[in-house]
Structures are given as C-alpha cells and as structure tokens.
Design an enzyme around this catalytic site. Structure first.
Site, PDB file in Angstrom:
ATOM      1  N   GLY A  11       0.768  -1.655   0.044  1.00 49.95           N
ATOM      2  CA  GLY A  11       0.172   0.001   0.009  1.00 49.95           C
ATOM      3  C   GLY A  11       0.907   1.906  -0.272  1.00 49.95           C
ATOM      4  O   GLY A  11       2.269   0.915   0.504  1.00 49.95           O
ATOM      5  N   ARG A  72       0.525  -4.323  -5.206  1.00 51.52           N
ATOM      6  CA  ARG A  72       0.206  -5.433  -3.849  1.00 51.52           C
ATOM      7  C   ARG A  72      -0.700  -6.065  -5.677  1.00 51.52           C
ATOM      8  O   ARG A  72      -1.031  -6.528  -5.277  1.00 51.52           O
ATOM      9  CB  ARG A  72      -0.955  -5.294  -3.473  1.00 51.52           C
ATOM     10  CG  ARG A  72      -0.812  -5.673  -2.140  1.00 51.52           C
ATOM     11  CD  ARG A  72      -2.493  -5.807  -1.057  1.00 51.52           C
ATOM     12  NE  ARG A  72      -2.154  -4.579  -0.403  1.00 51.52           N
ATOM     13  CZ  ARG A  72      -1.880  -3.368   1.046  1.00 51.52           C
ATOM     14  NH1 ARG A  72      -0.717  -4.327   1.343  1.00 51.52           N
ATOM     15  NH2 ARG A  72      -1.994  -2.548   0.747  1.00 51.52           N
ATOM     16  N   THR A 105       6.165  -7.884   1.736  1.00 53.77           N
ATOM     17  CA  THR A 105       7.717  -7.486   0.269  1.00 53.77           C
ATOM     18  C   THR A 105       8.798  -8.238   1.234  1.00 53.77           C
ATOM     19  O   THR A 105       9.102  -8.780   0.046  1.00 53.77           O
ATOM     20  CB  THR A 105       7.421  -6.020   0.344  1.00 53.77           C
ATOM     21  OG1 THR A 105       6.924  -4.992  -0.111  1.00 53.77           O
ATOM     22  CG2 THR A 105       8.989  -5.416  -1.034  1.00 53.77           C
ATOM     23  N   THR A 125       5.545   1.583   4.945  1.00 49.72           N
ATOM     24  CA  THR A 125       4.134   1.639   5.490  1.00 49.72           C
ATOM     25  C   THR A 125       3.412   1.973   6.443  1.00 49.72           C
ATOM     26  O   THR A 125       3.415   2.335   7.533  1.00 49.72           O
ATOM     27  CB  THR A 125       3.633  -0.647   5.689  1.00 49.72           C
ATOM     28  OG1 THR A 125       2.322  -0.687   6.038  1.00 49.72           O
ATOM     29  CG2 THR A 125       4.806  -0.365   7.136  1.00 49.72           C
ATOM     30  N   ASP A 127       1.371   1.009   8.633  1.00 50.31           N
ATOM     31  CA  ASP A 127       1.270   0.641   9.679  1.00 50.31           C
ATOM     32  C   ASP A 127       1.989   0.113  10.683  1.00 50.31           C
ATOM     33  O   ASP A 127       2.133  -0.466  11.834  1.00 50.31           O
ATOM     34  CB  ASP A 127       0.525  -1.325   9.468  1.00 50.31           C
ATOM     35  CG  ASP A 127      -0.670  -0.802   7.979  1.00 50.31           C
ATOM     36  OD1 ASP A 127      -1.410  -0.323   8.471  1.00 50.31           O
ATOM     37  OD2 ASP A 127      -0.920  -2.069   7.093  1.00 50.31           O
ATOM     38  N   ARG A 162     -22.150  13.358  21.965  1.00 49.12           N
ATOM     39  CA  ARG A 162     -22.107  11.660  21.340  1.00 49.12           C
ATOM     40  C   ARG A 162     -20.736  11.323  21.558  1.00 49.12           C
ATOM     41  O   ARG A 162     -20.105  11.300  22.036  1.00 49.12           O
ATOM     42  CB  ARG A 162     -21.993  11.820  19.533  1.00 49.12           C
ATOM     43  CG  ARG A 162     -22.840  12.474  19.353  1.00 49.12           C
ATOM     44  CD  ARG A 162     -23.274  12.909  17.710  1.00 49.12           C
ATOM     45  NE  ARG A 162     -24.344  13.041  16.665  1.00 49.12           N
ATOM     46  CZ  ARG A 162     -24.269  13.608  15.561  1.00 49.12           C
ATOM     47  NH1 ARG A 162     -23.441  14.390  15.423  1.00 49.12           N
ATOM     48  NH2 ARG A 162     -26.079  14.361  15.837  1.00 49.12           N
ATOM     49  N   GLN A 274      -5.650   8.065   5.780  1.00 45.99           N
ATOM     50  CA  GLN A 274      -4.530   8.490   6.338  1.00 45.99           C
ATOM     51  C   GLN A 274      -3.327   7.454   5.368  1.00 45.99           C
ATOM     52  O   GLN A 274      -1.990   8.082   5.994  1.00 45.99           O
ATOM     53  CB  GLN A 274      -4.657   6.437   7.266  1.00 45.99           C
ATOM     54  CG  GLN A 274      -5.460   6.453   8.280  1.00 45.99           C
ATOM     55  CD  GLN A 274      -6.164   5.704   9.132  1.00 45.99           C
ATOM     56  OE1 GLN A 274      -6.139   5.209  10.222  1.00 45.99           O
ATOM     57  NE2 GLN A 274      -7.056   5.414   8.176  1.00 45.99           N
TER      58      GLN A 274
HETATM   59  O1  F6P Z   1      -0.811  -1.391   4.448  1.00 44.48           O
HETATM   60  C1  F6P Z   1      -1.370  -0.677   4.567  1.00 44.48           C
HETATM   61  C2  F6P Z   1      -2.856  -0.666   4.467  1.00 44.48           C
HETATM   62  O2  F6P Z   1      -3.709   0.851   4.567  1.00 44.48           O
HETATM   63  C3  F6P Z   1      -3.307  -1.132   5.664  1.00 44.48           C
HETATM   64  O3  F6P Z   1      -3.820  -0.633   7.013  1.00 44.48           O
HETATM   65  C4  F6P Z   1      -5.205  -1.369   4.904  1.00 44.48           C
HETATM   66  O4  F6P Z   1      -5.589  -2.993   6.141  1.00 44.48           O
HETATM   67  C5  F6P Z   1      -4.209  -1.993   3.718  1.00 44.48           C
HETATM   68  O5  F6P Z   1      -3.261  -1.349   3.055  1.00 44.48           O
HETATM   69  C6  F6P Z   1      -5.388  -2.547   2.488  1.00 44.48           C
HETATM   70  O6  F6P Z   1      -4.888  -2.446   1.732  1.00 44.48           O
HETATM   71  P1  F6P Z   1      -5.577  -2.298   0.310  1.00 44.48           P
HETATM   72  O7  F6P Z   1      -4.060  -0.318  -0.419  1.00 44.48           O
HETATM   73  O8  F6P Z   1      -5.168  -3.503  -0.601  1.00 44.48           O
HETATM   74  O9  F6P Z   1      -6.853  -2.007   0.022  1.00 44.48           O
END
Ligand code: F6P
Length: 341
Positions: A11, A72, A105, A125, A127, A162, A274
C-alpha cells in the site's frame, strides 16, 4: 558500473517519493545508474521500466503517493512471474533491487533472494508492522493525520454530546490507533495487542458521563476482533490478511456500545485518507536516511536485508530473521495512553 532497480510494493505511504529521490541522488554521487519499475511487480514482470535521472526526482521530496506507481502483487502466485523477474533482472543488468515495501514485500524479497535475486527492503507502511525497525516510512504522517482528525472530532462530539468511534487502519497491529489516539487525546483505545471487553469500554464511557464528560472518543484499530465476531465470515487476501476495509469493526463496536450505554453514537472510518498527504519532516528524514543507506550497502556488496532504525541508529536485519515476524505495538505506550482515558 552498478545498476539499482527500484520497486514500490504494497500500500502506498507518504514518503515513498522522498525515498526514491534519496536512492537516486545518493546513487548519482557514486555514478550508479537507477531504474524505476512502473506499478511495482507489474513493471518488473512486464519490463515496464524507466531510467531515473536527476530531473525525474526533482521536486518530489514532499509529494505523497509514488511517482513510479505501486501495487500489491505476489509474483509467487505463478512460477512464470518469477521467471519473468529473473529475465528482466538480467536484461537490465541490475546489481540489485531496492524494494520500498511492507511486511509482505519482505516475505517476497526473501523468496526471491533464495531464488538468486538480491535486494534490500526500505520499510514503508503506515501500519508500522515491519519487523526490524522501530518506525517505517509513512507511519508518522498517518499518526499526524489521525491526531488532527481527533482534534476536529472533539469539537463535534462535545457539541452533540455523542460517543464517537474512530476506526484507524493498521492491519494486525495497533500502532496507528495507539499513537494516533495518544497524540489526539482518545478517551479509550482498542487495539489487537491489548485484551478488552465491550462491557469495560461501556463502563468507562458511562463513568466519564457521570463525571460530567458528556462525550467520548473511542479509537479502534481495524484489526481488532470483537469477542463475538464470526471468524468464519472473514475474507482474507492472498497474503492471508483479513480484508479489514470490509469488516467495519468501528460500526460493530459503536452499535454494541450504544446498546449497552444508550448513548447516541457516530462512526468515523478514517480509511485511505490516512495514506495520503504530505510526508512529515520525521518521515522525510527517515526516508532520506534509509534511501541513502541502501545505496551505501550496495557499495559494500550487502544485500538481502531489511533496513531500519533502532533507537535512532540505522540497522539492518537479514531477511531470514525478519520475514516471518510482526512488529507489534509496544504496550508501554498503551499504559501511557490509559492515564488519559
Ligand atoms: O498496509 C497499509 C494498509 O493501508 C492497511 O492499513 C490496510 O489494511 C490495507 O493497507 C488496505 O489495503 P488495500 O490498499 O489493498 O485496500
């Protein structure tokens, strides 16, 4: 003459272009040539490639996305793809590939290394789950985006009294929810690394209300599995990851909390926002350091390692030691965040 081939995989994350620029500029200093494969493994398999020049990396330092495209794709789904990679590696007289990639990767790079195709991985990433580095390129920018979103959501949550549930990305790890929630003042954080019950979150929200806080912001990582979720319904991608974008854990959590607390809830899935945006200075510096170091390693004849930073210093981890491990969220930060719930 050394020739480096750059491949962006996984990603996208802010800072990829900064890393491409760093690899290119450091290579030109040493009179190495640099090729960029278009759209990740697709370019490597179809030999869709361009020569990177000084002008192709000019003005890209702060640009989000990837000037080379990204995808990917697992080339090991069919031996013909691996064969094509081998041929194109040879045809382009490459010394080595530099992958700007993620956890998957590293797994692919390890298999390619075992099959005689050398490389280095620069971890990128949002993540932050690549083993062998404290921080991956793109994580800091995504954390800033989450924190800023929480700042904005505080205003509306408090005006309407809320319960807001904010879902972050992060795959199997809770780094984004934890750091974003810590930086943005979350009232509760739910991550895969820390056990929880819905009842205790509900009790916490109710306690806040009794104390006069008429709103709450709960941040949940996309990878969290709720206690009663039917795991047989999960969809998995070809790397074995849950397709979290379709699970919408934030919505499930909000409706359960609403049931228990009778508070009106709203959900905000931050999603792909994000991954966008201008890389922060921290990400720019990290991407620049790792890009330059990748070129230094080529000069030293080092390959088949993941680059990273540990306590501020650049380190390398052999694929062998990294490819099957996950960098999970450090729960000492959860203890810190908990003080402010
Ligand atoms: O690895 C980065 C990420 O944005 C993750 O946080 C998320 O689950 C995934 O990629 C989403 O992947 P895709 O772009 O294949 O929908």
């Amino acid at each position: 003459m050394k020739r480096i081939g750059i491949v962006c995989d996984g990603g996208d994350a802010p800072g990829i272009n900064t890393a491409i620029r760093a690899i290119a500029r450091a290579s030109f200093e040493k009179e190495y040539e640099v090729l960029g494969f278009i759209d990740g493994f697709h370019g490597l398999i179809e030999n869709d490639v361009k020569i990177i020049t000084k002008s192709s990396v000019s003005g890209i330092l702060a640009l989000g996305g990837s000037i080379l495209g990204i995808s990917r794709f697992n080339p090991y789904r069919d031996p013909k793809y691996v064969e094509a990679i081998r041929e194109n590696f040879k045809k382009n007289s490459l010394t080595l590939l530099v992958f700007i990639g993620d956890r998957d990767t590293v797994t692919i790079a390890k298999r390619l290394a075992d099959d005689g195709i050398p490389s280095i991985v620069i971890p990128k990433t949002i993540d932050n789950d690549v083993y062998g580095t404290d921080y991956s390129v793109g994580f800091d920018t995504a954390v800033s985006m989450i924190a800023q979103s929480l700042d904005n959501l505080h205003a509306t949550a408090s005006a309407h009294h809320r319960l807001m549930v904010v879902e972050t990305m992060g795959r199997e790890t809770g780094w984004l929810a934890l750091f974003g929630g810590l930086a943005g003042g979350a009232d509760y954080i739910v991550i895969p690394e820390v056990p929880f019950t819905i009842e205790e979150i509900a009790a916490h929200v109710e306690k806040r209300k009794k104390e006069g806080k008429n709103f709450s912001i709960v941040v949940v990582a996309e990878g969290v599995v709720l206690p009663d979720e039917d795991k047989s319904k999960f969809e998995f991608d070809e790397f074995g990851h849950k397709v979290n974008a379709k699970r919408m854990v934030g919505y499930r959590l909000a409706s359960k909390l609403e049931e228990l607390t009778h508070l009106k809830s709203r959900v905000m899935v931050l999603g792909y926002l994000q991954r966008g945006g201008i890389p922060t200075n921290t990400d720019r510096i990290l991407a620049t350091r790792l890009g330059v170091e990748a070129v230094n390693l080529v000069g030293l004849g080092t390959s088949n390692v993941v680059l990273g930073v540990k306590n501020g210093e650049i380190i390398t981890t052999a694929y062998e030691d990294a490819y099957d491990k996950i960098h999970t969220a450090d729960t000492k930060y959860y203890e810190l965040a908990r003080i402010f719930f």
